[in-house]
Design a protein around this motif. Structure first.
Motif, short mmCIF file in Angstrom:
data_model
loop_
_atom_site.label_atom_id
_atom_site.label_comp_id
_atom_site.label_asym_id
_atom_site.label_seq_id
_atom_site.Cartn_x
_atom_site.Cartn_y
_atom_site.Cartn_z
N ARG A 143 0.81 -1.20 0.00
CA ARG A 143 0.00 0.00 0.00
C ARG A 143 0.86 1.26 0.00
NH1 ARG A 143 -5.18 -1.05 3.16
NH2 ARG A 143 -3.77 -2.38 4.28
N LYS B 120 2.30 1.93 -3.34
CA LYS B 120 1.29 2.40 -4.26
C LYS B 120 1.03 3.89 -4.07
CE LYS B 120 -3.34 0.90 -5.10
NZ LYS B 120 -4.30 -0.17 -4.91
N ILE C 181 1.40 7.04 -6.82
CA ILE C 181 0.36 8.01 -7.19
C ILE C 181 0.89 9.43 -6.99
CG2 ILE C 181 -1.91 8.92 -6.60
CD1 ILE C 181 -2.69 6.08 -5.83
N GLU D 243 1.20 12.42 -9.75
CA GLU D 243 0.61 13.74 -9.60
C GLU D 243 1.63 14.83 -9.86
OE1 GLU D 243 -1.40 14.36 -5.89
OE2 GLU D 243 -2.94 12.93 -6.47
N LYS D 244 2.84 14.59 -9.36
CA LYS D 244 3.89 15.58 -9.54
C LYS D 244 4.19 15.76 -11.03
CE LYS D 244 6.12 15.66 -5.80
NZ LYS D 244 6.88 14.83 -4.86
N ILE E 213 2.18 15.32 -13.48
CA ILE E 213 1.09 16.06 -14.13
C ILE E 213 1.33 17.57 -14.00
CG2 ILE E 213 -1.37 16.61 -14.00
CD1 ILE E 213 -1.77 13.66 -13.17
N GLN E 214 1.80 17.94 -12.81
CA GLN E 214 2.06 19.36 -12.63
C GLN E 214 3.32 19.74 -13.37
OE1 GLN E 214 2.13 19.82 -8.41
NE2 GLN E 214 0.11 18.93 -8.27
#
Lengths: 340, 500
Positions: free
Chosen positions: A325, A328, A332, A336-337, A339-340
């Motif tokens: 977990r 994982k 994620i 996210e980083k 994407i920015q």
């Protein structure tokens, strides 16, 4: 980008789906330890032993199903072992007093469901911490087990109960002991309910995020209640199996079963935090538990070592889950980083 | 019959110690986008939670489609076709996208779940929103922005007649926002009534037909957007009554005590640079979600920093954990008293002693009781904490006194920098003034004081200098001389243009 990944993503998705990955890992573990035991002592692999082993696993699987239901909602049921004992003593006492096995079982059923109802009310309606609520009902149910025959184990349940004993323990159907069939039927029913019905979906939702479930119109009360009733029902069945096994009621029947049930669930990938896990996992978990007990015995390990090994396996399986977990979550965050 | 979908009149709501809403009126027509505006704590979210049955009103009437609804519950609201997209994400992480969208109203085939149809329907909804997403993905595997789009898809798939969106765009990219606005306009043209809550003025400009403005739990005005402009709107939003007296203390600004350079820690803490000097109080202003709390948490070492250097008395210090900060002379009185500030079940004595056990240590790790007593007596005395004795559990105190204990436990040791996060939230006026006095006292002692507050009058009343944050960045660092609320709000809504 999404599309091109789909074919590769398919396998990945199956594996990540509700703990299927952990079931597969545990399944491979099961095969390996079974093979090792078979090599150490060839008797382990004999049909005779396997059919006994299956019969040993059956009750653990049944209570494991009940505990898994409760764990998936993010709760726990500590009363399982005592309800097993209560069911065993109550049905045996009734049978020794001349009540027919069928009627005895029905009365026992009603009484055990009473404990399930109580658990459900305490946890779902009065918001009691499930650990405390079911600790209370565990003690009460054990008290009832002692009370029904004035604090004595019962005498033999007698000749009239021979059919009962065959159905729940000694008899075979198509070459396989009946309790294995009982476990299989219960598994098929409850697996269907959990994986393919609205109630099942709600069990996961409540365990995953109770507030979100409530805002979406899910009745958290009836969902948690369902889980505790299923758990009490499974415990009752195992109590009947124990009664049939010994042919008498014993007051300490089912002692520590609630923990075996947690072990079976957790080894099979059911999270104690709720929201995840499948009943196929509980099958693997219960089997690992049974194989270790049985195999270590054949390998000549004393009881003490069997306990230690089972304990270690439980810790490792939860640890694997936690590590998985965490990794994982990190993935994620990284995405996210990006994407920015 | 009126053409209003929703009419709310005289809505009043009390929270312990606060009147959150006072006689608020609110209405929503079919086929309009109504922007609900107001500062932090103006009551927007509370009002919407009452409309959707999450909170119950204390008085007032709610009419939906012209009919009075006595007991609004979450289920009743859903039956009436009212859907809300919450500011905080509310999803089941262990379920898939489609399972979340259909949660509570699953499609079945007999008793068996009809996953195939649900996945197809979810796919259609997602496609209509232009979201490229497999409906069988687990929610927990998605980024926050994608989760937010799913939340929006879920509300939309309910075929709501009344759709409430509370800050729906905070985590979205520019392209996603454009898509969302296209959908909103489409729904509006289909006759849906939409309430849109946002702090982003340029979004209001792009989408609002009408605005309603709340302030301090009161209805201020509502008007058609075409008849007004952003300046007028802002002037209605600010101008909160200044109820408190702010004790002012003049101090000579001393040497530089504290400096943060190039601090980055996630989306809400970006390129933070500032300095603190002895003898000044610096307030951090900003709207909800501007990253103020996140910034002080990262400084204090509660959350990990990605980059950033911290200097105390011109010496660089490494702060990875709160204990590092405390050792370096930097302390934080956190935002949430009951969860982060106090161990509420322990006594006041134990709470005050907790971060100071190192200086209270006797031999063999025992706690020196007489030192502990002395420390407590001093804290109670200095802070005028009202309590029967220091053995009562912290939970039994009033909010104001609890806050004083939080402060007291940090002041018992000599610190160079004291950070307060929302130090006066939910406490009464008298207690507020005592907290202000205390901040002034620290300032006089040459301690650098930094505080985060959502109350603009307070920031203006007590700070010597003001940092304004918006979207994770500091947008202004200004001396508090003739600064107006309008100016601060202007800086606090200075969002960067999102790039594709």
């Amino acid at each position: 980008m999404m599309m091109s990944k789909n074919s590769k993503g398919f396998l990945k998705k199956i594996v990540s789906r509700r703990g299927v990955g952990q079931v597969l890992t545990a399944g491979i573990g099961l095969i390996i330890i079974s093979a090792v035991f078979a090599i150490i002592n060839p008797i382990f692999g004999s049909w005779n032993n396997i059919s006994n082993l299956l019969r040993q696993i059956a009750p653990i699987l049944i209570i494991g199903i009940g505990q898994s239901y409760v764990l998936i909602t993010g709760n726990i049921d500590l009363s399982i072992g005592s309800v097993v004992g209560m069911s065993c003593m109550m049905s045996a006492t009734l049978m020794t007093r001349g009540v027919s096995p069928l009627i005895s079982s029905l009365i026992t059923f009603v009484a055990c469901m009473g404990i399930g109802l109580m658990n459900g009310f305490l946890v779902a309606r009065f918001k009691m911490p499930p650990f405390i609520a079911t600790l209370g009902s565990m003690t009460i149910a054990r008290g009832i087990a002692q009370l029904v025959n004035n604090n004595y184990n019962t005498d033999s349940i007698g000749e009239n109960a021979n059919t009962f004993r065959d159905i729940f323990y000694y008899g075979k159907t198509v070459g396989i002991y009946n309790p294995v069939w009982i476990a299989l039927i219960l598994w098929l029913i409850f697996n269907f309910v959990l994986s393919s019905t609205k109630s099942g979906r709600h069990l996961y939702a409540v365990g995953s995020n109770e507030e979100a479930a409530r805002f979406s119109g899910v009745s958290t009360f009836s969902t948690i209640m369902t889980a505790y009733l299923v758990s009490a029902f499974c415990s009752m069945i195992v109590g009947l199996v124990n009664c049939a096994t010994s042919g008498a009621g014993t007051m300490d029947s089912g002692t520590s079963y609630e923990m075996y049930a947690v072990a079976a669930s957790v080894i099979g990938g059911v999270s104690t935090l709720g929201g995840t896990g499948i009943l196929s996992g509980t099958v693997v978990g219960a089997s690992i538990w049974g194989v270790l007990q049985n195999g270590l015995q054949f390998a000549g390990a004393p009881l003490a070592w069997r306990n230690i090994v089972v304990g270690v396996i439980v810790i490792i399986s939860v640890l694997l889950d936690v590590v998985f977990r965490m990794s994982k979550k990190v993935t994620i965050q990284k995405e996210e980083k990006q994407i920015q | 019959m009126s053409n209003y979908f929703v009419e709310m009149d005289n809505i009043t709501k009390y929270f312990p110690g606060v009147k959150a809403l006072a006689d608020v009126k609110f209405n929503l027509k079919s086929g309009e986008v109504l922007a609900c505006l107001g500062e932090n704590g103006a009551g927007k979210s509370t009002l919407m939670k009452i409309l959707t049955g999450i909170y119950s009103k204390d008085s007032g009437t709610i009419k939906v489609y012209g009919e009075v609804v006595e007991d609004m519950t979450a289920n009743r609201a859903r039956e009436l076709g009212i859907a809300i997209i919450h500011q905080e994400l509310n999803m089941c992480h262990h379920l898939t996208v489609a399972e979340n969208i259909f949660l509570g109203r699953e499609l079945v085939n007999g008793i068996k779940l009809d996953n195939k149809t649900m996945n197809q329907e979810a796919r259609k909804t997602l496609d209509s929103l232009g979201i490229e997403l497999d409906p069988t993905t687990l929610i927990g595997d998605l980024s926050v922005s994608k989760q937010q789009m799913v939340e929006i898809a879920k509300a939309i798939s309910l075929d709501a007649k009344i759709l409430i969106m509370d800050e729906p765009t905070s985590a979205l990219s520019a392209a996603e926002i454009r898509e969302l606005f296209r959908i909103i306009k489409q729904f509006r043209d289909d006759g849906v009534g939409i309430v849109y809550i946002s702090h982003r003025m340029e979004e209001i400009d792009r989408i609002a037909d009408r605005v309603i403005i709340l302030r301090d739990g009161h209805y201020i005005t509502d008007m058609l957007y075409q008849d007004t402009n952003l300046d007028e709107i802002i002037s209605h939003m600010v101008g909160r009554e200044i109820k408190e007296k702010f004790p002012q203390v003049e101090c000579k600004i001393g040497e530089k005590i504290f400096e943060v350079k190039n601090l980055n820690a996630g989306r809400l803490v970006r390129d933070i640079n500032f300095e603190l000097f002895a003898g000044e109080i610096v307030g951090i202003a900003g709207l909800m979600g501007a990253g103020r709390t996140e910034t002080v948490r990262a400084i204090f070492g509660v959350d990990p920093k990605v980059t950033g250097e911290i200097y105390i008395d011109s010496k660089q210090v490494t702060i990875d954990k709160p204990i590092d900060a405390i050792k370096a002379g930097l302390v934080l009185a956190p935002e949430d008293r009951r969860h982060q500030g106090l161990a509420t079940k322990l006594s006041v004595r134990e709470n005050v002693a907790l971060p100071n056990l190192d200086i209270l240590g006797g031999i063999f790790g025992t706690i020196n009781r007489s030192k502990e007593k002395k420390m407590n007596a001093e804290a109670v005395e200095n802070l005028k904490i009202r309590l029967p004795n220091v053995e009562v559990p912290a939970a039994s105190l009033s909010g104001g006194n609890q806050q004083k204990v939080v402060v007291g436990k940090w002041l018992a040791r000599d610190s160079r920098v004291v950070i307060f996060d929302e130090p006066t939230r939910g406490i009464d006026v008298a207690a507020k003034v005592e907290i202000y006095n205390l901040m002034n006292q620290l300032k006089e002692q040459g301690v650098a004081v930094l505080f985060v507050s959502s109350e603009l009058p307070e920031v203006l009343g007590i700070s010597d200098r003001i940092l304004v944050m918006c979207d994770g960045k500091i947008t202004a660092d200004i001396k508090n001389e003739q600064v107006t609320q309008e100016q601060i709000l202007h800086y606090a809504t200075q969002f960067e243009d999102k790039k594709d």
